[in-house]
Write a protein that holds these residues in place. Structure first.
Motif, short mmCIF file in Angstrom:
data_model
loop_
_atom_site.label_atom_id
_atom_site.label_comp_id
_atom_site.label_asym_id
_atom_site.label_seq_id
_atom_site.Cartn_x
_atom_site.Cartn_y
_atom_site.Cartn_z
N GLU A 110 16.60 131.72 59.47
CA GLU A 110 17.55 131.55 60.57
C GLU A 110 16.82 131.08 61.83
O GLU A 110 15.68 131.47 62.08
CB GLU A 110 18.25 132.89 60.87
N GLY A 111 17.50 130.30 62.65
CA GLY A 111 16.95 129.90 63.94
C GLY A 111 15.93 128.78 63.85
O GLY A 111 15.08 128.64 64.74
N VAL A 112 16.02 127.99 62.81
CA VAL A 112 15.02 126.93 62.61
C VAL A 112 15.02 125.92 63.76
O VAL A 112 13.96 125.42 64.15
CB VAL A 112 15.27 126.22 61.26
N GLU A 113 16.18 125.65 64.34
CA GLU A 113 16.24 124.70 65.46
C GLU A 113 15.38 125.17 66.63
O GLU A 113 14.61 124.40 67.21
CB GLU A 113 17.69 124.50 65.92
N THR A 114 15.52 126.45 66.96
CA THR A 114 14.71 127.03 68.04
C THR A 114 13.23 126.96 67.70
O THR A 114 12.40 126.59 68.54
CB THR A 114 15.12 128.49 68.27
N LEU A 116 11.71 124.88 65.75
CA LEU A 116 11.27 123.50 65.80
C LEU A 116 10.95 123.07 67.22
O LEU A 116 9.96 122.39 67.48
CB LEU A 116 12.33 122.58 65.20
N GLN A 117 11.80 123.48 68.17
CA GLN A 117 11.53 123.14 69.57
C GLN A 117 10.19 123.72 70.01
O GLN A 117 9.36 123.03 70.60
CB GLN A 117 12.64 123.69 70.46
N ARG A 118 9.98 125.01 69.70
CA ARG A 118 8.76 125.68 70.12
C ARG A 118 7.53 125.13 69.40
O ARG A 118 6.42 125.16 69.95
CB ARG A 118 8.88 127.18 69.88
N GLY A 121 8.52 120.15 66.95
CA GLY A 121 9.00 119.31 65.86
C GLY A 121 8.16 119.31 64.61
O GLY A 121 8.39 118.52 63.71
N HIS A 123 7.97 120.37 61.66
CA HIS A 123 8.73 121.03 60.59
C HIS A 123 7.91 121.20 59.33
O HIS A 123 8.19 122.04 58.50
CB HIS A 123 10.00 120.23 60.29
#
Length: 194
Positions: A110-114, A116-118, A121, A123
């Motif tokens: 969960e929270g992969v978008e957050t 990735l930002q930190r 990118g 991934h």
DNA sequence: AGCACGATGCTCT
DNA sequence: GAGCATCGTGCTT
């Protein structure tokens, strides 16, 4: 909404560190943030056990840096190293005995978008290293000594997936090349398949 | 795939 | 003052 899975209790951490380390594999680390839940399945850990273990920070006795490790189990020991990285440990065993499990890797859920930002990118290697996990989860010194077992805590461990004991591998710990034997080679690093 | 290296600042003898 | 429970880059097989 689904019921939140119960937090792992203090009695789990209040056991021999090698048992806790192996049992953490497959469990889920969770952090609650304003934007939502961050979580991942733990797949690599290392055990650091007492002042006798010359790879353990406790080898110098109780210091300001390592004091959380000497305290009761179920707390987060988060320390700074290499001039730029934070590392997360789970304190184990009884009060006044210094031991902990280093979280080295997890598989983000969960929270992969957050994350990735930190992680800017990245991934490809999002959370496959102890400092990468802290970066992705936004953990720093301000989170040191957090109680993972408090019902209020925003950082805790949940039940995750079942890990076949036969898939668990024990190997020497990473990044302790200048530590004398037998500590340098003792197989206290544990990995498993997702 | 694997190795060498630099970044960068806190911690402890 | 030396060493560090690391990471990303860049270069070599």
């Amino acid at each position: 909404m689904t019921e939140p899975s119960p937090r792992i209790r203090r009695s789990f951490f209040d056991r021999p560190t090698l048992e806790v380390a192996c049992d953490l594999l497959g469990k889920r680390l969770v952090k609650l943030e304003q934007a939502g839940r961050l979580s991942g399945i733990i797949n690599e850990v290392e055990a650091y056990i007492g002042a006798e273990d010359l790879a353990c920070h406790a080898r110098f006795g109780k210091t300001n840096r390592n004091r959380v490790m000497w305290g009761p189990p179920g707390f987060a020991y988060i320390y700074f190293t290499y001039g730029m990285h934070w590392l997360l440990n789970f304190v184990t065993e009884r009060d006044h005995f210094a031991a902990a499990v280093l979280l080295r890797s997890l598989v983000a859920e969960e929270g992969v978008e957050t994350m990735l930002q930190r992680r800017k990118g990245r991934h490809k290697n999002l959370t496959n290293g102890p400092a990468k996990v802290c970066q992705a989860f936004g953990l720093t010194g301000k989170d040191n000594a957090l109680d993972l077992c408090s019902p209020r805590s925003t950082l805790f461990v949940e039940n995750g997936i079942k890990v076949g004991p036969e898939t668990i591998k024990a190997t020497p710990r990473i990044g302790i090349d200048s530590v004398p034997e037998p500590w340098k080679s003792i197989p206290w690093r544990f990995t498993c398949q997702v």
